[in-house]
Design a protein around this motif. Structure first.
Motif, PDB file in Angstrom:
ATOM      1  N   GLY A 181      16.522   1.359 -14.688  1.00  0.00           N
ATOM      2  CA  GLY A 181      16.994   0.200 -15.427  1.00  0.00           C
ATOM      3  C   GLY A 181      17.935  -0.675 -14.635  1.00  0.00           C
ATOM      4  O   GLY A 181      18.641  -1.515 -15.201  1.00  0.00           O
ATOM      5  N   ALA A 182      17.965  -0.506 -13.315  1.00  0.00           N
ATOM      6  CA  ALA A 182      18.860  -1.306 -12.480  1.00  0.00           C
ATOM      7  C   ALA A 182      18.548  -2.794 -12.634  1.00  0.00           C
ATOM      8  O   ALA A 182      17.380  -3.187 -12.722  1.00  0.00           O
ATOM      9  CB  ALA A 182      18.723  -0.899 -11.013  1.00  0.00           C
ATOM     10  N   THR A 183      19.576  -3.604 -12.625  1.00  0.00           N
ATOM     11  CA  THR A 183      19.390  -5.050 -12.659  1.00  0.00           C
ATOM     12  C   THR A 183      19.850  -5.700 -11.357  1.00  0.00           C
ATOM     13  O   THR A 183      19.975  -6.925 -11.276  1.00  0.00           O
ATOM     14  CB  THR A 183      20.135  -5.678 -13.848  1.00  0.00           C
ATOM     15  N   ALA A 184      20.089  -4.863 -10.332  1.00  0.00           N
ATOM     16  CA  ALA A 184      20.388  -5.357  -8.994  1.00  0.00           C
ATOM     17  C   ALA A 184      19.982  -4.278  -8.002  1.00  0.00           C
ATOM     18  O   ALA A 184      20.238  -3.085  -8.231  1.00  0.00           O
ATOM     19  CB  ALA A 184      21.865  -5.693  -8.845  1.00  0.00           C
ATOM     20  N   VAL A 185      19.333  -4.687  -6.915  1.00  0.00           N
ATOM     21  CA  VAL A 185      18.881  -3.727  -5.907  1.00  0.00           C
ATOM     22  C   VAL A 185      19.237  -4.238  -4.519  1.00  0.00           C
ATOM     23  O   VAL A 185      19.330  -5.437  -4.273  1.00  0.00           O
ATOM     24  CB  VAL A 185      17.358  -3.466  -5.998  1.00  0.00           C
ATOM     25  N   ASP A 186      19.412  -3.279  -3.622  1.00  0.00           N
ATOM     26  CA  ASP A 186      19.796  -3.575  -2.245  1.00  0.00           C
ATOM     27  C   ASP A 186      18.832  -2.859  -1.304  1.00  0.00           C
ATOM     28  O   ASP A 186      18.503  -1.687  -1.518  1.00  0.00           O
ATOM     29  CB  ASP A 186      21.224  -3.074  -2.007  1.00  0.00           C
ATOM     30  N   VAL A 187      18.382  -3.564  -0.265  1.00  0.00           N
ATOM     31  CA  VAL A 187      17.475  -2.949   0.702  1.00  0.00           C
ATOM     32  C   VAL A 187      17.916  -3.309   2.110  1.00  0.00           C
ATOM     33  O   VAL A 187      18.420  -4.406   2.358  1.00  0.00           O
ATOM     34  CB  VAL A 187      16.010  -3.399   0.476  1.00  0.00           C
ATOM     35  N   SER A 188      17.736  -2.363   3.024  1.00  0.00           N
ATOM     36  CA  SER A 188      17.986  -2.620   4.441  1.00  0.00           C
ATOM     37  C   SER A 188      16.872  -1.995   5.267  1.00  0.00           C
ATOM     38  O   SER A 188      15.946  -2.665   5.685  1.00  0.00           O
ATOM     39  CB  SER A 188      19.356  -2.093   4.873  1.00  0.00           C
ATOM     40  N   SER A 189      16.919  -0.673   5.449  1.00  0.00           N
ATOM     41  CA  SER A 189      15.914  -0.018   6.291  1.00  0.00           C
ATOM     42  C   SER A 189      14.504  -0.131   5.714  1.00  0.00           C
ATOM     43  O   SER A 189      13.522  -0.080   6.453  1.00  0.00           O
ATOM     44  CB  SER A 189      16.263   1.450   6.498  1.00  0.00           C
ATOM     45  N   GLY A 190      14.398  -0.311   4.398  1.00  0.00           N
ATOM     46  CA  GLY A 190      13.079  -0.386   3.763  1.00  0.00           C
ATOM     47  C   GLY A 190      12.291  -1.633   4.087  1.00  0.00           C
ATOM     48  O   GLY A 190      11.113  -1.736   3.724  1.00  0.00           O
ATOM     49  N   VAL A 191      12.920  -2.599   4.773  1.00  0.00           N
ATOM     50  CA  VAL A 191      12.190  -3.797   5.203  1.00  0.00           C
ATOM     51  C   VAL A 191      12.292  -3.947   6.719  1.00  0.00           C
ATOM     52  O   VAL A 191      12.309  -5.056   7.253  1.00  0.00           O
ATOM     53  CB  VAL A 191      12.686  -5.065   4.475  1.00  0.00           C
ATOM     54  N   GLU A 192      12.350  -2.812   7.411  1.00  0.00           N
ATOM     55  CA  GLU A 192      12.438  -2.812   8.869  1.00  0.00           C
ATOM     56  C   GLU A 192      11.246  -2.092   9.489  1.00  0.00           C
ATOM     57  O   GLU A 192      10.674  -1.174   8.900  1.00  0.00           O
ATOM     58  CB  GLU A 192      13.725  -2.113   9.319  1.00  0.00           C
ATOM     59  N   THR A 193      10.914  -2.498  10.710  1.00  0.00           N
ATOM     60  CA  THR A 193       9.877  -1.797  11.476  1.00  0.00           C
ATOM     61  C   THR A 193      10.502  -0.679  12.306  1.00  0.00           C
ATOM     62  O   THR A 193       9.903   0.380  12.487  1.00  0.00           O
ATOM     63  CB  THR A 193       9.135  -2.777  12.389  1.00  0.00           C
ATOM     64  N   VAL A 194      11.687  -0.907  12.819  1.00  0.00           N
ATOM     65  CA  VAL A 194      12.526   0.100  13.482  1.00  0.00           C
ATOM     66  C   VAL A 194      13.953  -0.197  13.057  1.00  0.00           C
ATOM     67  O   VAL A 194      14.240  -1.309  12.606  1.00  0.00           O
ATOM     68  CB  VAL A 194      12.399   0.060  15.031  1.00  0.00           C
TER      69      VAL A 194
END
Length: 230
Positions: A181-194
Motif C-alpha cells: 500500500g505504499a504511496t511513495a517508492v524509491d529506486v536506485s540499483s533496480g534501474v542500473e545495468t551495473v
C-alpha cells in the motif's frame, strides 16, 4: 486516482537525469557519499541539480554528515529534501532539520519485525524511508539491490509520507505497491545495468510500472490491511 510518488536515486549523468525527468519522476536523488559508486562531488551535484529547473523535487542523500557537509549540500544542491541514510540518531535528525531549515527523510533498514519498532523514535523526521537492512559487512547502507519481507508491514500503522525502497525493479514494483500500500517508492540499483550506471530505458520502465500498478490498485479498491500512513 491514488498518486504514487516516484524517486529515482543515485543519478549521476545528464542523460539519466533527463530520462528520470522526462519519465515523470517526482523526486530525483543525488548521492554524496564517497564509498558509493553513485557518489557526486559538489561541483557535479550543483550542475545536475540546476538542470532540474523545478520539474521535480531535489533530494541530496548524505550518510552521517557533519555540519560542514550539510552546509555544503545546501549551498551546492539547494535540496527540497535531505535524505539521511546512515546511523543518525533521532536527536541528530532533529538537529539537521533545524540547522538546514529543510525537510528531512530518515532511512531505516528493515530485516525483521523488531526493526519497525524504531519508527516511533524518528518523529522528528518529515518522512521515513523503509529500506532493506544491508547484509553484515556491506560497504553501503543502501543501494544493495535487496528487498525486505514486505509482509512485515501488514497491518502496521506508519507515518504519512513513508517511502518504500529496497530491491524494487520495473518487474516487481507493482507487486510491492499491491502488497504494502505504499504511496511513495524509491529506486536506485533496480534501474542500473551495473552499480552506479543508470539505464534510461529502465528508468522509464520503472516509472511506467509504478503508474500502471497504482492505476490497477485504484481499480481494485486497494488493500484494506495495507499501511498507507496515518
Amino acid at each position: 486516482m491514488v498518486s504514487v510518488r516516484v524517486k529515482i536515486c543515485g543519478l549521476s549523468t545528464g542523460d539519466t537525469l533527463a530520462a528520470a525527468l522526462d519519465a515523470g519522476a517526482d523526486l530525483v536523488g543525488f548521492v554524496h557519499f564517497p564509498a558509493s559508486p553513485r557518489h557526486l562531488g559538489w561541483a557535479e551535484a550543483r550542475a545536475l541539480a540546476a538542470a532540474v529547473r523545478g520539474r521535480a523535487e531535489r533530494v541530496v542523500l548524505l550518510v552521517d554528515p557533519d555540519d560542514a557537509t550539510v552546509a555544503a549540500a545546501l549551498e551546492s544542491v539547494a535540496p527540497d529534501l535531505i535524505q539521511l541514510h546512515g546511523r543518525e540518531s533521532p536527536e541528530r535528525v532533529a538537529a539537521i532539520r533545524a540547522m538546514s531549515g529543510r525537510p528531512v527523510m530518515k532511512a531505516l533498514g528493515i530485516a525483521e519485525a523488531a526493526d519497525l519498532a524504531r519508527v516511533a523514535d524518528y518523529a522528528a523526521a518529515d518522512r521515513l524511508l523503509l529500506d532493506a537492512k544491508p547484509p553484515r559487512g556491506a560497504a553501503l547502507p543502501g543501494g544493495n539491490g535487496l528487498a525486505f519481507d514486505w509482509s512485515l508491514l501488514a497491518g502496521r500503522p506508519l507515518p504519512r509520507g513513508w517511502m518504500l525502497s529496497g530491491g524494487l525493479r520495473p518487474g516487481t514494483v507493482a507487486e510491492a505497491l499491491a502488497r504494502t500500500g505504499a504511496t511513495a517508492v524509491d529506486v536506485s540499483s533496480g534501474v542500473e545495468t551495473v552499480p552506479g550506471a543508470k539505464d534510461p530505458a529502465l528508468i522509464a520502465a520503472f516509472v511506467a510500472a509504478v503508474r500502471a500498478g497504482a492505476a490497477l490498485g485504484e481499480a481494485a479498491g486497494g488493500l484494506a490491511s495495507a499501511p498507507r500512513g496515518v
